[in-house]
Design an enzyme around this catalytic site. Structure first.
Site, PDB file in Angstrom:
ATOM      1  CD  GLU C  34      -2.472   1.848   0.477  1.00 15.27           C
ATOM      2  OE1 GLU C  34      -3.294   1.102  -0.069  1.00 15.27           O
ATOM      3  OE2 GLU C  34      -2.301   3.052   0.150  1.00 15.27           O
ATOM      4  CG  HIS C  52     -25.795   0.261  -3.372  1.00 10.66           C
ATOM      5  ND1 HIS C  52     -26.506   1.403  -3.062  1.00 10.66           N
ATOM      6  CD2 HIS C  52     -24.493   0.658  -3.482  1.00 10.66           C
ATOM      7  CE1 HIS C  52     -25.674   2.443  -3.013  1.00 10.66           C
ATOM      8  NE2 HIS C  52     -24.452   2.016  -3.258  1.00 10.66           N
ATOM      9  CB  VAL C 172       3.637  -0.612  -6.965  1.00  9.70           C
ATOM     10  CG1 VAL C 172       4.006  -1.325  -8.257  1.00  9.70           C
ATOM     11  CG2 VAL C 172       3.532  -1.612  -5.819  1.00  9.70           C
ATOM     12  CB  ILE C 334     -12.877  -1.084  -8.690  1.00  9.47           C
ATOM     13  CG1 ILE C 334     -12.033  -2.093  -9.477  1.00  9.47           C
ATOM     14  CG2 ILE C 334     -13.829  -1.780  -7.721  1.00  9.47           C
ATOM     15  CD1 ILE C 334     -12.802  -3.072 -10.308  1.00  9.47           C
ATOM     16  CD  GLU C 335     -18.011   4.056 -11.674  1.00  5.94           C
ATOM     17  OE1 GLU C 335     -18.637   4.873 -10.980  1.00  5.94           O
ATOM     18  OE2 GLU C 335     -18.109   4.008 -12.908  1.00  5.94           O
ATOM     19  CB  SER C 336     -20.497   3.662  -7.080  1.00  4.19           C
ATOM     20  OG  SER C 336     -21.747   3.258  -6.594  1.00  4.19           O
ATOM     21  CB  CYS C 440      -9.383  13.582  21.441  1.00  2.00           C
ATOM     22  SG  CYS C 440     -10.116  13.692  19.821  1.00  2.00           S
TER      23      CYS C 440
END
Lengths: 128, 418, 483
Positions: C34, C52, C172, C334-336, C440
């Protein structure tokens, strides 16, 4: 850090901070005479001091070793010459004190030879 | 099972209001007083307010925040008040049961009287909906004050401050003294939000530019703040197009107002005022729900800690007396008035009335209306939103019959500093 | 790392972590790379979090197929990850007779028991605050809401628990041929693997182009959101969709798993990785929300944010093997509904690799994740018990969300653990409440530095250079002329 320059000028506009009114005061300065327009008697006194010898109570912190917190807050025992505050801050950066410190104790005397002391404003216990 | 205890008076919040209330409850004869504070130390925000200006009204002596707090802590230590630090009150019921936790365990405390003194929190960027990225480097002024004065870190090096409230002005000076560069203070209104004295000593002394009628309309920088965009605004505070400019900085401080913290009050179903954001209270700082008192910034944001102390002392005493409910006058904010506190008058024989004006004005008249007629007027030379007008209730000839009373302020508007 | 992996997964978003989790069920050596300092740091961190239902799938598309496939995984995922999706149900609101046809389509597509088209009065019984201008509404009982962070992180933790290696903060930059395997080049070195899955979200098309494959560049479409205070909970109980105009689901109003209300997203083209919000965008979101709930209390907004949809021109998912590296699989566009489809995508990726020769031998020792207790949701007896075990359970560090020191320490010390303030926020909700870190923010950086043994000044918000603190005070070196 740069404090406002206070050169000897003929005319000055100042805001009075003696009371909440916050009057705008016009000041004329010639030789040793200072004339103030606007405001009241108290304001006039304030302006004269503010022009000849402006002073401020300085509050800041010092590094503290082995305390439960890394800084101890301090104040000057009386108002300090305003134009020397930057120099004072530089000097205070070089100081470090040791915990514990008790509120009200004088931590440094006669700051920069001005006859003003430095007083602790919060008790900082020693870290166990 | 949570450990169960009973108390005569339970005070929630150990800042200036809670400390003064607990102390005066004890002095008024309470048999047991618990003071709950979620921080590891008492004093609330005071220990980080290292500047002078506290105590003039009640002691005639100018103290710093930590000094003011420590005097109260020392006084509390001489009483039987049980101060529970590191203790977070999480639930409150109308039956006056507080549930709290601390490192010793979970607690359930049943009280005869509860004093709410939770204080307030700062308004955030999210509430203002300032567009742009969400980088590091955006702080509320109070958070920055903690970081500088207690933790010993600057929030950054090049700083823009949004809001000319007192915390913002004081932080401008504090940061400058510690070597940061305060590039400007930006105020959305056309007049100062803080005290003139703070303007002179914190802004003018250091030649820091203060822009009225401007606001921040965008934050730039993906990781850390790189710049903000400031824009001129119209009278309603809406940005005018064309007047934007970018100011490079790595830090944005927000000093844009305080909100009373009343999540617990809502849980206990205490009626709240939409004007102050806190419970409606009378001159004893008794709320509309029997047995609950609210004092200090939880009731309405005060400008002087001295006033908070004064009202908290009244709440502390009243919590012990526990007078029965009775009919009260109801005060409403009329023209020119932002808030009044208290909003209920039980007798009006002693105590204070605090009025926050909407605008800076000169030649001011404060009028009290009962139905269609004015029954009392008071003239004052000047008023500002940053300074509450404090009146003695006893000065005011309250009508015999209890009813609605409107408070109104009129005068000539002032813009800028003075 | 000299070892050779069976599979390298590029990208720690919900898709990458779902693939890691799915493949961790088999006897494989897996590495996840990552580029950010934490998982769930890109597209996955900013979306509606809605699972969904089948009423909302898109026929004749890969994304539709994987959407449906994913829904059959929900119960197993809930069990194995020890998380719970909130089954809120949904109302799709029609404002004219013309919209009725769309509601019919949803009903036919879903074929869900209990789903029905409601008259305005029936819809108001379910959701009293919705606009009285509605013509009809489609009620779908199967719609669920997830916390996108919780799901993404739970998948990562489960994968880690079952042996997946994670290297965070390593980008990467390309690929190299190494006999029959692939060398994955990063800023600092090279990792070898038989199989490589590129699910790098916004960077996926860039990486596909780097491997010599012909794929158009992604077009990021930005969506802005408003988050309302938990005090507004109870305002809406179901996910409220408008009838869409165009290709997205439109600006919706939804409860979140933590009791907030989420409004958004709008749709606007954006520059690469531009996740800023705009005045116009937020206004559009507000108006869109008010169309559904006219009394929407926008004054209770505690935060605004924006997220990006990594879209390709045909608005479908593209999952294909590289033409130059036969064992490199690209997932682009790779969206909604990527979050909803993530389990289906993972299974599909497993199938594709298997068909090309990856051996999938199911492990008998797969470990079920158990989630760490959330103080705010615990009964008082349990709170007392935990405090007696460890007094950090009695120290509240975040007032608004009632988060304890115990939870913060766990989030820092778990694997893959939080190493940034935003990472902490996504795991335990600190700084996410109404004060947005005002309180905080005084404690967390120091607690974090102490727990992780880091220098306080090295603490970052999210990116490598997003330092939270400035210099120490008392460093005034020269007096009069600091500027």
């Amino acid at each position: 850090m740069k404090l406002k320059e206070q050169k000897s000028r003929e005319f000055l506009e100042l805001i009075c901070i003696v009371c909440p009114l916050g009057c705008s005061l016009s000041v004329t300065k010639s030789d040793d005479r200072i004339r103030v327009r606007g405001g009241c008697k108290k304001g006039e006194k304030y302006v004269k001091e503010e022009i000849t010898n402006p002073r401020r109570v300085v509050t800041t912190t010092l590094r503290i070793k082995n305390g439960v917190w890394p800084r101890v807050p301090v104040r000057t025992s009386s108002p300090f010459p305003r134009d020397k505050i930057p120099e004072l801050m530089k000097f205070l950066s070089s100081l470090e004190v040791e915990a514990p410190q008790k509120r009200g104790e004088v931590i440094a005397k006669n700051l920069l030879g001005e006859g003003v002391d430095l007083v602790v404003t919060r008790t900082i216990e020693r870290k166990e | 099972m949570p450990r169960s205890i009973r108390g005569d008076v339970v005070v929630i919040g150990g800042g200036p209001a809670g400390m003064a209330a607990a102390l005066s409850s004890w002095e008024a004869g309470a048999k047991s007083v618990f003071l709950l504070e979620r921080n590891e130390y008492l004093g609330g925000i005071l220990p980080q307010c290292i500047h002078p200006g506290f105590g003039l009204q009640i002691w005639g002596e100018e103290l710093t925040g930590p000094e003011y707090a420590e005097i109260f802590i020392e006084n509390l230590n001489r009483t039987g008040v049980e101060a529970m630090t590191d203790t977070a009150a999480l639930e409150l019921t109308p039956e006056r049961i507080v549930k709290a936790v601390n490192p010793q365990g979970a607690w359930e405390i049943k009280a005869n009287s509860i004093i709410l003194s939770m204080g307030c929190r700062e308004r955030t960027r999210g509430m203002l909906q300032i567009p742009g990225y969400r980088p590091a480097g955006i702080f509320t002024a109070g958070l920055a004050q903690y970081l500088v004065n207690i933790a010993g870190y600057l929030p950054g090096k090049d700083i823009v401050i949004l809001g000319s409230g007192d915390i913002g002005l004081i932080m401008a000076r504090r940061l400058t003294l510690e070597g940061a560069r305060v590039k400007m203070v930006v105020e959305i209104k056309n007049s100062l939000s803080g005290l003139v004295r703070n303007y002179v000593q914190c802004i003018q002394d250091f030649n820091i530019p203060l822009l009225f009628s401007h606001t921040v309309t965008e934050v730039r920088g993906k990781e850390r703040v790189e710049a903000v965009v400031i824009s001129e605004v119209d009278e309603e505070g809406n940005p005018l197009s064309g007047g934007e400019r970018e100011v490079e900085c790595d830090t944005l401080l927000l000093s844009v107002g305080l909100i009373p913290e009343n999540e617990l009050s809502r849980q206990a179903k205490i009626p709240l005022s939409p004007q102050t954001g806190g419970p409606w209270v009378d001159e004893d700082f008794s709320t509309d729900l029997e047995g609950f008192f609210a004092c200090g910034n939880v009731a309405s944001v005060f400008d002087l800690v001295d006033y908070v102390t004064l009202v908290a002392e009244r709440a502390g005493r009243a919590a012990v007396l526990a007078r029965p409910p009775q009919e009260k006058h109801i005060l409403r904010a009329g023209e020119g008035v932002h808030t009044v506190i208290p909003q209920r008058i039980r007798e009006g024989k002693d105590g204070f009335l605090f009025i926050r004006p909407q605008k800076s004005m000169k030649g001011v008249t404060v009028s009290f209306w009962e139905r269609e007629k004015i029954f009392y007027q008071k003239k004052i030379s000047i008023c500002r939103p940053s300074e509450m007008i404090k009146l003695d209730l006893a000065q005011i000839p309250w009508p015999q019959e209890k009813g609605e009373i409107k408070v109104e302020i009129k005068g000539t508007e002032i813009q800028g500093i003075s | 790392m000299n070892e050779e992996f069976d599979v390298i997964i590029i990208g720690g978003g919900v898709v990458g972590c779902a693939i890691a989790w799915y493949l961790a069920h088999f006897d494989l050596q897996i590495l996840l790379l990552e580029k950010e300092l934490d998982v769930c740091s890109g597209v996955s961190k900013a979306n509606t979090g809605i699972i969904h239902s089948r009423s909302y799938w898109t026929p004749h598309t890969l994304k539709g197929e994987l959407h449906l496939r994913s829904l059959s995984w929900i119960e197993q995922a809930e069990k194995e990850l020890d998380i719970e999706f909130l089954k809120t149900g949904a109302l799709t609101m029609a404002f004219s007779r013309d919209d009725l046809e769309f509601l019919q389509t949803l009903k036919e597509r879903g074929k869900i028991e209990g789903a029905q088209i409601l008259a305005p009065r029936e819809a108001h019984t379910l959701e009293p605050m919705i606009s009285d201008k509605i013509f009809a509404a489609y009620y779908d009982p199967e719609t669920r809401v997830a916390s996108p962070f919780e799901l993404n992180i739970a998948l990562a933790e489960s994968a880690f628990l079952n042996g997946v290696h994670f290297i965070l903060g390593q980008e990467v930059v390309g690929f190299e041929e190494e006999k029959s395997i692939v060398g994955v080049l990063t800023e600092n070195g090279k990792y070898l693997s038989r199989w490589v899955v590129n699910c790098a979200g916004l960077s996926s098309s860039y990486l596909a182009q780097k491997s010599g494959d012909n794929i158009p560049s992604l077009r990021p479409l930005r969506g802005e959101y408003l988050v309302l205070d938990r005090e507004c909970r109870g305002l809406v109980h179901h996910v409220l969709y408008p009838v869409p105009v165009g290709e997205t689901k439109g600006i919706l109003v939804s409860p979140t798993t933590d009791g907030n209300i989420l409004v958004g997203p709008n749709l606007e083209p954006a520059e690469d990785e531009d996740t800023s919000t705009t005045k116009e965008g937020l206004k559009e979101v507000e108006e869109g929300g008010k169309k559904l709930i006219p009394s929407l209390p926008v004054s209770q907004t505690i935060a605004t944010f924006s997220g990006l949809r990594p879209t390709l021109p045909d608005r479908d998912f593209h999952i294909f093997f590289s033409s130059r590296f036969p064992s490199l699989l690209h997932l682009v566009g790779i969206e909604s509904p990527g979050l909803t489809a993530s389990f289906g995508i993972a299974e599909y990726v497993g199938d594709l690799l298997h068909k090309r020769g990856l051996k999938l031998r199911e492990r008998s020792d797969f470990v079920i994740r158990s989630s760490f207790p959330v103080f705010r949701k615990l009964p008082w007896e349990e709170r007392e018990r935990l405090i007696q075990e460890d007094d950090n359970w009695g120290k509240i560090v975040c007032r608004c969300e009632e988060v304890t020191v115990a939870e913060v320490k766990h989030a820092l010390l778990s694997s893959p653990g939080a190493s940034t303030l935003d990472g902490l926020k996504r795991r335990v909700r600190v700084m996410m409440g109404r004060c947005q870190g005002g309180f905080c923010g005084m404690r967390l950086p120091f607690l974090m530095a102490e727990t992780l043994g880091l220098e306080e000044r090295r603490i970052v918000k999210s990116g490598r250079n997003s330092f939270y603190l400035g210099e120490e005070t008392k460093e005034v070196r020269s007096g009069a002329s600091l500027y």
